[in-house]
Design a protein around this motif. Structure first.
Motif, PDB file in Angstrom:
ATOM      1  N   HIS A 128      -4.634  -0.284 -11.309  1.00  0.00           N
ATOM      2  CA  HIS A 128      -4.671   0.217  -9.935  1.00  0.00           C
ATOM      3  C   HIS A 128      -5.571  -0.676  -9.068  1.00  0.00           C
ATOM      4  N   ARG A 129      -6.743  -0.996  -9.573  1.00  0.00           N
ATOM      5  CA  ARG A 129      -7.687  -1.834  -8.827  1.00  0.00           C
ATOM      6  C   ARG A 129      -7.166  -3.253  -8.641  1.00  0.00           C
ATOM      7  N   ALA A 130      -6.493  -3.775  -9.644  1.00  0.00           N
ATOM      8  CA  ALA A 130      -5.915  -5.116  -9.535  1.00  0.00           C
ATOM      9  C   ALA A 130      -4.793  -5.138  -8.503  1.00  0.00           C
ATOM     10  N   ARG A 131      -3.978  -4.098  -8.477  1.00  0.00           N
ATOM     11  CA  ARG A 131      -2.918  -3.997  -7.467  1.00  0.00           C
ATOM     12  C   ARG A 131      -3.517  -3.958  -6.064  1.00  0.00           C
ATOM     13  N   ALA A 132      -4.593  -3.186  -5.897  1.00  0.00           N
ATOM     14  CA  ALA A 132      -5.257  -3.086  -4.592  1.00  0.00           C
ATOM     15  C   ALA A 132      -5.818  -4.444  -4.172  1.00  0.00           C
ATOM     16  N   ALA A 133      -6.417  -5.156  -5.088  1.00  0.00           N
ATOM     17  CA  ALA A 133      -6.961  -6.481  -4.792  1.00  0.00           C
ATOM     18  C   ALA A 133      -5.835  -7.449  -4.416  1.00  0.00           C
ATOM     19  N   PHE A 134      -4.714  -7.352  -5.101  1.00  0.00           N
ATOM     20  CA  PHE A 134      -3.567  -8.202  -4.807  1.00  0.00           C
ATOM     21  C   PHE A 134      -3.045  -7.912  -3.401  1.00  0.00           C
ATOM     22  N   ARG A 135      -2.925  -6.624  -3.057  1.00  0.00           N
ATOM     23  CA  ARG A 135      -2.462  -6.228  -1.725  1.00  0.00           C
ATOM     24  C   ARG A 135      -3.356  -6.821  -0.637  1.00  0.00           C
ATOM     25  N   LYS A 136      -4.663  -6.807  -0.861  1.00  0.00           N
ATOM     26  CA  LYS A 136      -5.596  -7.344   0.132  1.00  0.00           C
ATOM     27  C   LYS A 136      -5.393  -8.838   0.349  1.00  0.00           C
ATOM     28  N   GLN A 137      -4.914  -9.544  -0.654  1.00  0.00           N
ATOM     29  CA  GLN A 137      -4.706 -10.992  -0.566  1.00  0.00           C
ATOM     30  C   GLN A 137      -3.380 -11.362   0.085  1.00  0.00           C
ATOM     31  N   MET A 138      -2.468 -10.405   0.195  1.00  0.00           N
ATOM     32  CA  MET A 138      -1.156 -10.687   0.770  1.00  0.00           C
ATOM     33  C   MET A 138      -1.287 -10.886   2.279  1.00  0.00           C
ATOM     34  N   PRO A 139      -0.666 -11.925   2.828  1.00  0.00           N
ATOM     35  CA  PRO A 139      -0.734 -12.144   4.278  1.00  0.00           C
ATOM     36  C   PRO A 139       0.045 -11.077   5.031  1.00  0.00           C
ATOM     37  N   VAL A 140      -0.458 -10.734   6.185  1.00  0.00           N
ATOM     38  CA  VAL A 140       0.216  -9.763   7.041  1.00  0.00           C
ATOM     39  C   VAL A 140       1.088 -10.539   8.011  1.00  0.00           C
ATOM     40  N   THR A 141       2.367 -10.194   8.037  1.00  0.00           N
ATOM     41  CA  THR A 141       3.284 -10.875   8.945  1.00  0.00           C
ATOM     42  C   THR A 141       3.676  -9.926  10.062  1.00  0.00           C
ATOM     43  N   PRO A 142       3.737 -10.414  11.304  1.00  0.00           N
ATOM     44  CA  PRO A 142       4.131  -9.560  12.432  1.00  0.00           C
ATOM     45  C   PRO A 142       5.521  -8.973  12.212  1.00  0.00           C
ATOM     46  N   GLY A 143       5.669  -7.709  12.524  1.00  0.00           N
ATOM     47  CA  GLY A 143       6.959  -7.046  12.397  1.00  0.00           C
ATOM     48  C   GLY A 143       7.298  -6.586  10.997  1.00  0.00           C
ATOM     49  N   ALA A 144       6.429  -6.858  10.023  1.00  0.00           N
ATOM     50  CA  ALA A 144       6.695  -6.434   8.641  1.00  0.00           C
ATOM     51  C   ALA A 144       6.359  -4.961   8.497  1.00  0.00           C
ATOM     52  N   SER A 145       6.992  -4.328   7.544  1.00  0.00           N
ATOM     53  CA  SER A 145       6.680  -2.937   7.272  1.00  0.00           C
ATOM     54  C   SER A 145       5.274  -2.854   6.701  1.00  0.00           C
ATOM     55  N   LYS A 146       4.747  -1.637   6.617  1.00  0.00           N
ATOM     56  CA  LYS A 146       3.375  -1.443   6.148  1.00  0.00           C
ATOM     57  C   LYS A 146       3.170  -2.060   4.770  1.00  0.00           C
ATOM     58  N   GLN A 147       4.111  -1.901   3.874  1.00  0.00           N
ATOM     59  CA  GLN A 147       4.057  -2.540   2.551  1.00  0.00           C
ATOM     60  C   GLN A 147       5.292  -3.400   2.399  1.00  0.00           C
ATOM     61  N   ASN A 148       5.110  -4.635   1.994  1.00  0.00           N
ATOM     62  CA  ASN A 148       6.283  -5.476   1.824  1.00  0.00           C
ATOM     63  C   ASN A 148       6.951  -5.198   0.474  1.00  0.00           C
ATOM     64  N   SER A 149       8.099  -5.818   0.266  1.00  0.00           N
ATOM     65  CA  SER A 149       8.868  -5.517  -0.933  1.00  0.00           C
ATOM     66  C   SER A 149       8.149  -5.947  -2.217  1.00  0.00           C
ATOM     67  N   VAL A 150       7.285  -6.956  -2.153  1.00  0.00           N
ATOM     68  CA  VAL A 150       6.578  -7.408  -3.356  1.00  0.00           C
ATOM     69  C   VAL A 150       5.648  -6.303  -3.847  1.00  0.00           C
ATOM     70  N   THR A 151       4.825  -5.738  -2.938  1.00  0.00           N
ATOM     71  CA  THR A 151       3.891  -4.711  -3.380  1.00  0.00           C
ATOM     72  C   THR A 151       4.628  -3.426  -3.730  1.00  0.00           C
ATOM     73  N   GLN A 152       5.753  -3.156  -3.104  1.00  0.00           N
ATOM     74  CA  GLN A 152       6.527  -1.978  -3.482  1.00  0.00           C
ATOM     75  C   GLN A 152       7.059  -2.127  -4.894  1.00  0.00           C
ATOM     76  N   LYS A 153       7.528  -3.318  -5.237  1.00  0.00           N
ATOM     77  CA  LYS A 153       8.042  -3.557  -6.585  1.00  0.00           C
ATOM     78  C   LYS A 153       6.934  -3.395  -7.614  1.00  0.00           C
ATOM     79  N   MET A 154       5.706  -3.733  -7.234  1.00  0.00           N
ATOM     80  CA  MET A 154       4.569  -3.649  -8.143  1.00  0.00           C
ATOM     81  C   MET A 154       4.063  -2.219  -8.287  1.00  0.00           C
TER      82      MET A 154
END
Length: 69
Positions: free
Chosen positions: A41-67
């Motif tokens: 759980h903590r590793a997933r959270a750390a990974f999410r924090k490292q993901m770049p935020v792109t304008p117009g993207a949904s709150k969670q992108n498909s990569v973190t949803q798959k994870m």
């Protein structure tokens, strides 16, 4: 992934590259299943924090949803 700590990177690789279950991860890490769940759980959270935020993207992108994050 390179920005993550070794322990975070390792558990994510066990879960998603090696496709191990939480029970199997606990065996590899020699810890309880509860501890493995918390670490994942903590590793997933750390990974999410490292993901770049792109304008117009949904709150969670498909990569973190798959994870499962």
């Amino acid at each position: 992934m390179a920005a993550l700590r070794d322990s975070e990177r390792d558990i994510l690789q066990l879960a998603y590259w090696d496709e191990l279950s939480v029970a199997e991860i606990a065996g590899v890490l020699q810890c309880s299943e509860a501890a493995a769940k918390v670490r994942l759980h903590r590793a997933r959270a750390a990974f999410r924090k490292q993901m770049p935020v792109t304008p117009g993207a949904s709150k969670q992108n498909s990569v973190t949803q798959k994870m499962g994050a």
